[in-house]
Structure formats: C-alpha cells, structure tokens
Scaffold this motif. Structure first.
Motif, PDB file in Angstrom:
ATOM      1  N   GLN A  13       0.813  -1.216   0.000  1.00 52.08           N
ATOM      2  CA  GLN A  13       0.000   0.000   0.000  1.00 52.08           C
ATOM      3  C   GLN A  13       0.850   1.271   0.000  1.00 52.08           C
ATOM      4  O   GLN A  13       0.504   2.236  -0.673  1.00 52.08           O
ATOM      5  CB  GLN A  13      -0.962   0.008   1.190  1.00 52.08           C
ATOM      6  CG  GLN A  13      -2.139  -0.932   1.004  1.00 52.08           C
ATOM      7  CD  GLN A  13      -3.078  -0.902   2.184  1.00 52.08           C
ATOM      8  OE1 GLN A  13      -2.663  -1.139   3.313  1.00 52.08           O
ATOM      9  NE2 GLN A  13      -4.337  -0.622   1.929  1.00 52.08           N
ATOM     10  N   ASP A  31      -7.288   7.653   4.727  1.00 50.15           N
ATOM     11  CA  ASP A  31      -6.249   6.750   5.209  1.00 50.15           C
ATOM     12  C   ASP A  31      -6.599   6.412   6.653  1.00 50.15           C
ATOM     13  O   ASP A  31      -6.272   7.151   7.573  1.00 50.15           O
ATOM     14  CB  ASP A  31      -4.877   7.404   5.113  1.00 50.15           C
ATOM     15  CG  ASP A  31      -3.742   6.420   5.369  1.00 50.15           C
ATOM     16  OD1 ASP A  31      -4.015   5.263   5.757  1.00 50.15           O
ATOM     17  OD2 ASP A  31      -2.580   6.817   5.183  1.00 50.15           O
ATOM     18  N   THR A  33      -6.633   3.429   9.620  1.00 52.34           N
ATOM     19  CA  THR A  33      -6.086   2.155  10.071  1.00 52.34           C
ATOM     20  C   THR A  33      -6.850   1.694  11.300  1.00 52.34           C
ATOM     21  O   THR A  33      -7.118   2.486  12.203  1.00 52.34           O
ATOM     22  CB  THR A  33      -4.591   2.297  10.417  1.00 52.34           C
ATOM     23  OG1 THR A  33      -3.905   2.763   9.261  1.00 52.34           O
ATOM     24  CG2 THR A  33      -3.998   0.977  10.863  1.00 52.34           C
ATOM     25  N   ARG A  38      -6.238  -1.455   6.808  1.00 50.93           N
ATOM     26  CA  ARG A  38      -6.046  -0.064   6.399  1.00 50.93           C
ATOM     27  C   ARG A  38      -6.942   0.234   5.203  1.00 50.93           C
ATOM     28  O   ARG A  38      -6.916  -0.477   4.201  1.00 50.93           O
ATOM     29  CB  ARG A  38      -4.588   0.155   6.012  1.00 50.93           C
ATOM     30  CG  ARG A  38      -4.263   1.582   5.633  1.00 50.93           C
ATOM     31  CD  ARG A  38      -2.790   1.711   5.299  1.00 50.93           C
ATOM     32  NE  ARG A  38      -2.409   3.084   5.023  1.00 50.93           N
ATOM     33  CZ  ARG A  38      -1.257   3.428   4.484  1.00 50.93           C
ATOM     34  NH1 ARG A  38      -0.365   2.499   4.178  1.00 50.93           N
ATOM     35  NH2 ARG A  38      -0.984   4.691   4.261  1.00 50.93           N
ATOM     36  N   LEU A  40      -7.402   2.826   2.412  1.00 49.13           N
ATOM     37  CA  LEU A  40      -6.591   3.855   1.773  1.00 49.13           C
ATOM     38  C   LEU A  40      -7.175   4.164   0.408  1.00 49.13           C
ATOM     39  O   LEU A  40      -7.317   3.266  -0.423  1.00 49.13           O
ATOM     40  CB  LEU A  40      -5.154   3.345   1.635  1.00 49.13           C
ATOM     41  CG  LEU A  40      -4.140   4.238   0.944  1.00 49.13           C
ATOM     42  CD1 LEU A  40      -3.954   5.554   1.691  1.00 49.13           C
ATOM     43  CD2 LEU A  40      -2.812   3.505   0.825  1.00 49.13           C
TER      44      LEU A  40
END
Length: 65
Positions: A13, A31, A33, A38, A40
């Motif tokens: 990533q 973004d 987490t 995650r 993204l």
C-alpha cells in the motif's frame, strides 16, 4: 448511477500510494487504520469528490488468480 469507489489490489500500500500520488498525480483522500486493516483511497485532484480508488492489499485469493 455513479461509481464512487473501486478497488485496485496492490502488493504494497505504501509503494502504491507513492506511485499514485507522486507519479500519476492523484491525492490521498482517506487513510484509516484499524488494527491490521487499512482503508486507503486516492482521488483525482480535479475531482476530490469524484470516484475514489481504494488501494487494497492483495491478500484476497481472487486477486491473485
């Protein structure tokens, strides 16, 4: 009807984020987490509210086929 998010499976990533932003000119939008996961996404700078590309980890068996 509009497509808002589509996934692109990537092996790394961070590497993909650098490629899509530094080389192709996209900008990072989300973004997030949570633990090992995650979320993204990147978007076109001309359409920040347009379609998002999710840079998804390539750990899905279907993506490796």
């Amino acid at each position: 009807m509009r497509i808002k998010v589509t996934s692109i499976y990537v092996d790394d990533q961070e590497k993909a984020l650098r490629f899509y932003t530094d080389v192709l000119g996209f900008v990072k939008k989300d973004d997030v987490t949570q633990g090992p996961y995650r979320w993204l996404t990147v978007v076109s700078p001309e359409e920040p509210d347009g379609a998002e590309l999710q840079l998804a980890p390539n750990d899905n068996p279907a993506a490796k086929a």
